[in-house]
Design a protein around this motif. Structure first.
Motif, PDB file in Angstrom:
ATOM      1  N   ALA A 429      -4.202 -10.634 -15.316  1.00 38.59           N
ATOM      2  CA  ALA A 429      -5.507 -10.781 -14.666  1.00 38.59           C
ATOM      3  C   ALA A 429      -5.419 -10.376 -13.198  1.00 38.59           C
ATOM      4  O   ALA A 429      -4.456 -10.725 -12.514  1.00 38.59           O
ATOM      5  CB  ALA A 429      -5.965 -12.228 -14.771  1.00 38.59           C
ATOM      6  N   PRO A 430      -6.404  -9.628 -12.689  1.00 32.78           N
ATOM      7  CA  PRO A 430      -6.345  -9.206 -11.287  1.00 32.78           C
ATOM      8  C   PRO A 430      -6.579 -10.366 -10.328  1.00 32.78           C
ATOM      9  O   PRO A 430      -7.361 -11.269 -10.613  1.00 32.78           O
ATOM     10  CB  PRO A 430      -7.461  -8.171 -11.178  1.00 32.78           C
ATOM     11  N   VAL A 431      -5.890 -10.296  -9.186  1.00 34.23           N
ATOM     12  CA  VAL A 431      -6.014 -11.341  -8.167  1.00 34.23           C
ATOM     13  C   VAL A 431      -6.678 -10.794  -6.903  1.00 34.23           C
ATOM     14  O   VAL A 431      -7.160 -11.544  -6.072  1.00 34.23           O
ATOM     15  CB  VAL A 431      -4.623 -11.938  -7.857  1.00 34.23           C
ATOM     16  N   ALA A 432      -6.724  -9.475  -6.763  1.00 33.43           N
ATOM     17  CA  ALA A 432      -7.295  -8.846  -5.566  1.00 33.43           C
ATOM     18  C   ALA A 432      -7.636  -7.399  -5.913  1.00 33.43           C
ATOM     19  O   ALA A 432      -7.185  -6.871  -6.938  1.00 33.43           O
ATOM     20  CB  ALA A 432      -6.301  -8.880  -4.413  1.00 33.43           C
ATOM     21  N   SER A 433      -8.416  -6.763  -5.061  1.00 33.30           N
ATOM     22  CA  SER A 433      -8.660  -5.321  -5.170  1.00 33.30           C
ATOM     23  C   SER A 433      -7.825  -4.627  -4.108  1.00 33.30           C
ATOM     24  O   SER A 433      -7.415  -5.245  -3.125  1.00 33.30           O
ATOM     25  CB  SER A 433     -10.128  -4.982  -4.913  1.00 33.30           C
ATOM     26  N   GLU A 434      -7.608  -3.340  -4.317  1.00 32.92           N
ATOM     27  CA  GLU A 434      -6.867  -2.576  -3.307  1.00 32.92           C
ATOM     28  C   GLU A 434      -7.421  -1.157  -3.208  1.00 32.92           C
ATOM     29  O   GLU A 434      -7.658  -0.504  -4.233  1.00 32.92           O
ATOM     30  CB  GLU A 434      -5.378  -2.512  -3.662  1.00 32.92           C
ATOM     31  N   PHE A 435      -7.608  -0.698  -1.960  1.00 33.85           N
ATOM     32  CA  PHE A 435      -7.996   0.693  -1.709  1.00 33.85           C
ATOM     33  C   PHE A 435      -7.022   1.304  -0.720  1.00 33.85           C
ATOM     34  O   PHE A 435      -6.785   0.754   0.347  1.00 33.85           O
ATOM     35  CB  PHE A 435      -9.422   0.773  -1.161  1.00 33.85           C
ATOM     36  N   VAL A 436      -6.461   2.441  -1.099  1.00 34.10           N
ATOM     37  CA  VAL A 436      -5.520   3.151  -0.242  1.00 34.10           C
ATOM     38  C   VAL A 436      -6.163   4.477   0.116  1.00 34.10           C
ATOM     39  O   VAL A 436      -6.748   5.142  -0.754  1.00 34.10           O
ATOM     40  CB  VAL A 436      -4.176   3.359  -0.968  1.00 34.10           C
ATOM     41  N   THR A 437      -6.071   4.838   1.394  1.00 34.51           N
ATOM     42  CA  THR A 437      -6.707   6.084   1.821  1.00 34.51           C
ATOM     43  C   THR A 437      -5.679   7.189   1.965  1.00 34.51           C
ATOM     44  O   THR A 437      -4.489   6.934   2.190  1.00 34.51           O
ATOM     45  CB  THR A 437      -7.498   5.878   3.126  1.00 34.51           C
ATOM     46  N   THR A 438      -6.138   8.427   1.824  1.00 34.83           N
ATOM     47  CA  THR A 438      -5.236   9.569   1.925  1.00 34.83           C
ATOM     48  C   THR A 438      -4.943   9.880   3.387  1.00 34.83           C
ATOM     49  O   THR A 438      -5.445   9.223   4.293  1.00 34.83           O
ATOM     50  CB  THR A 438      -5.846  10.800   1.220  1.00 34.83           C
ATOM     51  N   ALA A 439      -4.098  10.883   3.599  1.00 34.00           N
ATOM     52  CA  ALA A 439      -3.738  11.278   4.954  1.00 34.00           C
ATOM     53  C   ALA A 439      -4.850  12.096   5.604  1.00 34.00           C
ATOM     54  O   ALA A 439      -5.588  12.815   4.925  1.00 34.00           O
ATOM     55  CB  ALA A 439      -2.465  12.113   4.912  1.00 34.00           C
ATOM     56  N   ILE A 440      -4.942  12.000   6.921  1.00 31.88           N
ATOM     57  CA  ILE A 440      -5.804  12.922   7.666  1.00 31.88           C
ATOM     58  C   ILE A 440      -5.266  14.349   7.516  1.00 31.88           C
ATOM     59  O   ILE A 440      -6.031  15.284   7.263  1.00 31.88           O
ATOM     60  CB  ILE A 440      -5.868  12.506   9.153  1.00 31.88           C
ATOM     61  N   THR A 441      -3.947  14.528   7.647  1.00 29.95           N
ATOM     62  CA  THR A 441      -3.371  15.877   7.481  1.00 29.95           C
ATOM     63  C   THR A 441      -2.060  15.922   6.698  1.00 29.95           C
ATOM     64  O   THR A 441      -1.716  16.989   6.177  1.00 29.95           O
ATOM     65  CB  THR A 441      -3.069  16.536   8.849  1.00 29.95           C
ATOM     66  N   SER A 442      -1.307  14.836   6.630  1.00 37.51           N
ATOM     67  CA  SER A 442       0.062  14.912   6.080  1.00 37.51           C
ATOM     68  C   SER A 442       0.061  15.321   4.607  1.00 37.51           C
ATOM     69  O   SER A 442      -0.861  14.992   3.860  1.00 37.51           O
ATOM     70  CB  SER A 442       0.763  13.566   6.244  1.00 37.51           C
ATOM     71  N   ASN A 443       1.120  16.008   4.191  1.00 37.45           N
ATOM     72  CA  ASN A 443       1.236  16.523   2.820  1.00 37.45           C
ATOM     73  C   ASN A 443       1.211  15.404   1.789  1.00 37.45           C
ATOM     74  O   ASN A 443       1.823  14.362   1.985  1.00 37.45           O
ATOM     75  CB  ASN A 443       2.558  17.285   2.656  1.00 37.45           C
ATOM     76  N   GLY A 444       0.548  15.647   0.656  1.00 38.54           N
ATOM     77  CA  GLY A 444       0.457  14.655  -0.407  1.00 38.54           C
ATOM     78  C   GLY A 444       1.663  14.669  -1.325  1.00 38.54           C
ATOM     79  O   GLY A 444       2.391  15.662  -1.402  1.00 38.54           O
TER      80      GLY A 444
END
Ligand code: FE
Ligand code: CA
Length: 514
Positions: A429-444
């Protein structure tokens, strides 16, 4: 204000009258200050926005890339806060001293401002005026809040045009999640180049930070939006942990380097005095309060952590650790350090707002990879500190925290996760949500490799590493929304594309596609 070379020798009184001041002339000392050039090239900034308080920042640096170019003396700086952009209706003013100890940076903390209103501000020094900055306080009891998330801006990888779109969004504030600059550079595929090699000394770090701050998009984002700044590793050295570092420098040697890096970071960010470095330490973890709607906990993931598990093996075989690394599982290992862990728990025990935002630099959710047909976990983020992650999850449950949302950066990719209550059972069961953002410029990171791992990670609702950009989060009492935007780093005037949107309904910690 032009940037052309000029030499100014301004008498205090003359400076006052040139600026049309009335009754403020005494704020300038009678002494003359000679500066080689315009001192506000690094612009202005505001940060730490609260309901009636915020921080104003500038740094006098007529020659930023040559160490600042200021004489080694204290210089009086006057500031004004106004109701209008033309600075006619001045509401407050004051004077501070910019000294060589902190690279002639000034941090002005303002309290008891009017909640929920826009302000304009400007600095004066040595007869020159800074650009006019714009900032805003939060309303007394905000019913909605919008903030942008940004991270990982390697100057050599491209342009910071994402900030043009963040400025257009006009969020209440911007949360920067770490890797504000990169200490390393070089190699192929450079769109721009760092002025100098890897920083080690205080002067080196000042130059690197000033160089980034001269970027017009980044400078404009600081001028127009209040920032909440966090750091990750590259503000000092890739993958450092406390006083352990990848170059295997001695603790004493690395402590001196880290102290220099922390000080330069403080000097260039709109932070409160309590973040001023003292000895080898700098307090960056802190809480920002937004009435009954939200509390933002900024977590320091680097300064106090235990060294990465099985670091020597990881060095040879890659940094995903298999089941033979038992050190990873040791219960005393900490990601936040003992003192910060206790502080987080004390924050979770407080009166509960609708949303508790935990802004760490890195991904919090577990992520299982396969290496040599065995399960493996990354050693540098929370996956390397599973006991500490369980302690934080237990604290969220013990205090029945209402709507915890983790936000992070570091992995140069977008993620929307439901944080499983038992990280070893990722369908729990989930306990929290999470959002991760990408880089402004750094390689993925490699998209196909990560997508292949997803069947083992059903809690990951969205992963996208093929685009640079930023995220915009907004919330009301009932609902959270995160929009993921891609922005082309190779263009100085880029378009933006909305890649995906997710909502979280209050009481249901599971991001849903909107
Ligand atoms: Fe990064
Ligand atoms: Ca990082």
């Amino acid at each position: 204000m032009t940037d052309r070379k000029r030499r100014r020798l301004i008498q205090g009184l003359a400076a006052g009258s040139a600026l049309g001041l009335t009754g403020c002339q005494s704020l300038y000392s009678a002494s003359s200050i000679a500066l080689p050039d315009y001192p506000f090239k690094l612009g202005v900034a505001s940060g730490e926005p609260g309901i009636g308080d915020l921080v104003l920042w500038t740094r006098l640096a007529p020659n930023p890339i040559a160490g600042g170019g200021m004489p080694q003396i204290n210089v009086p700086v006057r500031w004004e806060l106004a109701a209008d952009e033309s600075m006619r209706q001045v509401l407050r003013q004051g004077r501070v001293t910019a000294g060589p100890r902190f690279a002639h940076a000034v941090h002005v903390e303002l309290n008891h401002l009017e909640p929920g209103r826009e302000y304009f501000y400007r600095f004066y020094a040595a007869g020159e005026a800074s650009p006019v900055g714009r900032t805003a306080t939060l309303p007394e009891n905000p019913q909605r809040l919008r903030f942008a998330m940004a991270s990982c801006q390697h100057l050599e990888r491209g342009y910071f045009g994402a900030y043009q779109h963040i400025i257009n969004d006009s969020p209440d504030f911007l949360v920067f999640l770490g890797d504000y600059f990169y200490e390393t550079g070089g190699g192929r595929n450079r769109l721009r180049s760092h002025a100098r090699g890897e920083p080690m000394s205080l002067e080196d770090y000042r130059i690197r930070l000033a160089e980034y701050r001269l970027d017009p998009d980044l400078q404009e984002a600081h001028r127009l939006i209040p920032w909440v700044a966090n750091w990750d590793d590259h503000e000092v050295d890739n993958d450092y942990a406390g006083l352990d570092n990848q170059d295997l420098a001695s603790h004493a040697l690395f402590a001196a380097r880290r102290r220099a890096a922390y000080q330069a970071f403080y000097e260039h960010m709109p932070l409160r005095q309590k973040s001023r470095p003292a000895g080898n330490a700098m307090q960056l973890y802190r809480a920002l309060e937004f009435g009954g709607l939200a509390r933002l906990l900024v977590l320091d993931g680097r300064q106090y952590r235990s060294v990465q598990a099985c670091r020597e093996e990881a060095r040879k075989t890659g940094r995903a650790l298999g089941p033979d690394c038992l050190e990873r599982l040791e219960p005393e290992r900490s990601y936040l350090g003992g003192v910060q862990e206790l502080w987080v728990e004390s924050q979770l025990r407080k009166r509960q707002p609708d949303w508790t935002i935990l802004a760490g630099p890195q991904v919090f959710s577990p992520f299982e990879q396969t290496k040599n047909d065995l399960p493996a976990f990354w050693n540098d983020d929370w996956n390397g500190y599973p006991a500490a992650r369980k302690r934080l999850i237990a604290a969220l449950q013990a205090h029945a925290v209402k709507n915890p949302v983790f936000v992070g950066g570091d992995v140069h990719s977008f993620w929307a996760n439901q944080v499983p209550s038992d990280p070893d059972r990722r369908d729990s069961a989930p306990v929290a949500s999470e959002f991760v953002t990408t880089a402004i410029t750094s390689n993925g990171p490699p998209y196909d490799f990560f997508m292949q791992q997803m069947p083992k990670n059903p809690h990951v609702k969205y992963f996208e590493s093929r685009y640079r950009g930023y995220s915009l989060c907004q919330m009301t009492r009932e609902r959270w929304q995160t929009d993921c935007y891609s922005v082309d780093r190779s263009s100085a005037k880029p378009e933006r594309v909305r890649l995906a949107s997710f909502v979280v309904d209050s009481g249901n910690p599971s991001p849903q596609r909107a």
